[in-house]
Design an enzyme around this catalytic site. Structure first.
Site, short mmCIF file in Angstrom:
data_model
loop_
_atom_site.label_atom_id
_atom_site.label_comp_id
_atom_site.label_asym_id
_atom_site.label_seq_id
_atom_site.Cartn_x
_atom_site.Cartn_y
_atom_site.Cartn_z
CG ASN C 15 -0.27 0.02 2.53
OD1 ASN C 15 0.89 0.41 2.62
ND2 ASN C 15 -0.98 -0.38 3.57
CG ASP C 204 -5.57 -8.80 1.45
OD1 ASP C 204 -5.88 -8.77 2.65
OD2 ASP C 204 -4.67 -8.07 0.95
#
Lengths: 329, 329, 329
Positions: C15, C204
């Site tokens: 991320n 996910d």
């Protein structure tokens, strides 16, 4: 007859400091070579074929490339024998913000065309025209030289990396690394063989991990020794790539990389050594200056022997570079 | 001043029949445009800047491209205003086995340079030299025309896809689809904005799913209407891309695509409509012949209205194509 | 019999804060399992086969992993029944600059071998040798336990996410999300089924978007409940993955994820529920400390019931963790 490709370098092409991986560049080089080689070998009637990478000559990485720069890769055919094609490739980096352009790599690749009907058949290569008789003669010399070298190439098939428990820092066992890759559809040529560029990118990845483990700094690929692609790797194989340090000089580090392939499905076929190569890395400070490399701690005769062989390669390359320099002056 | 890129088409670039996705091609087109646009806008002193895609003119996909072919993308700058750059791009497919080359696409893109220091500042575009006064005049006309069209562009900001429970086959509700994508580092420009090509690839992916759900056959992108990139999408956003059928003719199908962005982290910023566009698909038989498209079953006035608007666009484009043909004869 | 893979974590694996996605790790775990499972099941004469993921036991993410670290994944076969293989996987993160290594995950996966000739036939699994009779007995117990759990697994086939217009912050409707993915060649096994790891990565991704929409902070995967892969997903399908919050404790948030598949082309085949699972996320401050999670605002009986079920799972896991701790002391 030439082909040019270009692409913006993205974060995934580079390490965390922003230096584009040598493997990314090797992959682009091979793709350009494959395009021009396959194109050329199909310019005559007969079986359609695809050019398969057989060998890459020693390649130096002259300057680092960075995220956001554009890599321009141009390839041209410079020699053809009956069954092989020599492609010379130049890579330039362009900083599109400042306009600065640099030649970062020059590479020479040898391709062999395999028939798409029968993947074990090598097809004939149409001859190219040479600008001069001299060009032809030079090409012939390069062709003979690489043929010789491929013959001399020692088989290192039996060797495997042995895992070491609790290795001491700076030893070979401490930094040795291996990774496996399950071959996917986009890794392959029209024949269903792994593309040479994909293999080289994986090799650079392992070598980079070995170098980083040893140096603990920002390391970049400085050069790759000649690589012979003895044996093809088929779709559906698992590829194991292993690397170990062989030699350190004051400012560089040599890493030997093995590529083994084994079919997950056809168990009767044994694991085989597909490629071996030597990668040389340097370590850079935050300002981009070369740092000293910690000396490799050798253990046992074998490591000593490999170190000496690495040193010989190092000295030979150094002498060659100096001779090239003097010739240019 | 031009740039050429080339790349082999791989399995991951194509659908299961081997046709390269329209979105793959749009992404390559935009990358070439971004390279040449950014390069040009930095050829003068002052702030460094990066060219951001503002608009793509209507693009036709003339021929399908296949896995194993080489896509050549060449881009050149054809007009500049004070704050925008027009780039014209040509895409050719090369079958390296047969040597066949085809022009598969021509596209016109408009870029605006944003300063890298202050991403809200548009920088000045250096003028280009024109081969003739006529070329300049033509460019100016294209510039004015697109400016007008962008103003006229209806805001469709409020509209959302409403899910339908248990939809009947061939209705709009049956095939409508949407996907979300978390923006990653490799999706972004140097500014940290999503690259226009990445957005277009996602749009084509959704439109393709809508078309396949409606037709249940091998569908391929036939054209994309002009796309305006009203608002930038920042790194760290989630992008929601939604598509719904608006119109079917006998052999084609129009799909409206919306792109909405919302910041996952900065709550004060609301979800906003970043892009809208119309994609047209055709359905192909196993032999590559166009198939009939099942007629869209309309429900309610809104769908009827959108269908009629789609029909108007369809007829307008048809008339334009015929006029172009006659002019060429 | 074991296999070890290693790979550097790249920007696209993580991320924007640099934390590697849980889905990236799950995908690597499954790839290692698939390699060793397929290799083992082909060590005898008869039909060639490929191991297909049937179940993953509950998996905890013990430490975050970061860009630039090397993930080492080692897998070994720990039990075999007639038709299934248990693979245990350990993931370690290595900071190659500091040398620090941490075990970040341990996972247990169950594979079933399907014949490559006839994809509906399950082949025989060759038995492994156990270090001791005790090891065999323990494996048998794990095998029976998962068999039981798979039977008990409630079918939640009918449930769908219902979109909410203008949802209030912190409600279930506010953060619920769904994405579609068109299955590509690289997503598939040799059979042409979607690889379990690809599905888990998409799950996910959706769960992470739900968590980020709810928390508006840096969220990371803390654990995944046991996942059963009831039904295979074929090449050419579209996969719809939907997630919704079910439960929040003070420092964690549970998200239920559904995976539905439908063939774009074969109309007779209906959309079907392929997988369901629960993901648990935690929210981290800039310094990496766990933050409080805003409480979920429940609306209606169904949401209340799901919350209570989630709470029961939460308390059960907490009790189990404490029991494990005490046993270790």
């Amino acid at each position: 007859m030439s082909v040019t490709t270009a692409r913006i370098m993205r974060p995934d092409d580079a390490n965390i400091v922003g230096n584009v991986h040598g493997g990314t560049i090797l992959k682009m080089i091979e793709e350009a070579g494959c395009i021009i080689g396959t194109r050329h070998c199909n310019t005559q009637p007969g079986d359609r074929c695809a050019a398969q990478l057989a060998r890459v000559e020693r390649t130096d990485f002259l300057y680092p490339m960075f995220i956001g720069e554009v890599a321009h890769v141009s390839a041209e055919i410079t020699y053809t024998s009956n069954h092989s094609v020599e492609v010379q490739v130049q890579v330039m980096s362009e900083n599109i913000l400042t306009g600065a352009m640099k030649t970062t790599n020059r590479a020479t690749l040898w391709y062999v065309p395999f028939s798409l009907k029968d993947v074990n058949t090598v097809t004939e290569v149409p001859p190219i025209k040479y600008a001069s008789l001299e060009k032809l003669e030079e090409g012939k010399k390069r062709y003979e030289a690489q043929k010789m070298e491929r013959k001399e190439m020692k088989e290192r098939n039996g060797e495997q990396l042995m895992p070491v428990t609790d290795p001491e820092p700076y030893t070979v066992g401490f930094s040795q690394s291996s990774l496996i890759h399950l071959v996917g559809p986009s890794d392959c040529t029209l024949h269903g063989f792994v593309r040479g560029g994909v293999t080289m990118k994986l090799m650079d990845e392992v070598a980079g991990i070995v170098a980083a483990r040893h140096c603990k700094t920002n390391i970049v690929t400085a050069s790759v020794d000649a690589i012979n692609f003895h044996r093809k790797i088929m779709k559906g194989c698992v590829v194991t790539i292993s690397g170990r340090a062989t030699f350190t000089s004051n400012k560089s580090m040599e890493i030997e990389v093995f590529v083994d392939a084994d079919s997950l499905i056809e168990t009767e076929k044994e694991k085989y050594r597909a490629v071996t190569a030597f990668f040389t890395y340097i370590s850079l400070s935050k300002e981009g200056k070369p740092l000293s490399i910690p000396a490799l701690k050798l253990q046992g005769e074998e490591e000593q022997k490999r170190f000496e062989e690495g040193e010989a390669r190092y000295l030979q390359n150094k002498a060659k570079r100096q001779a090239d320099k003097q010739r240019q002056q």
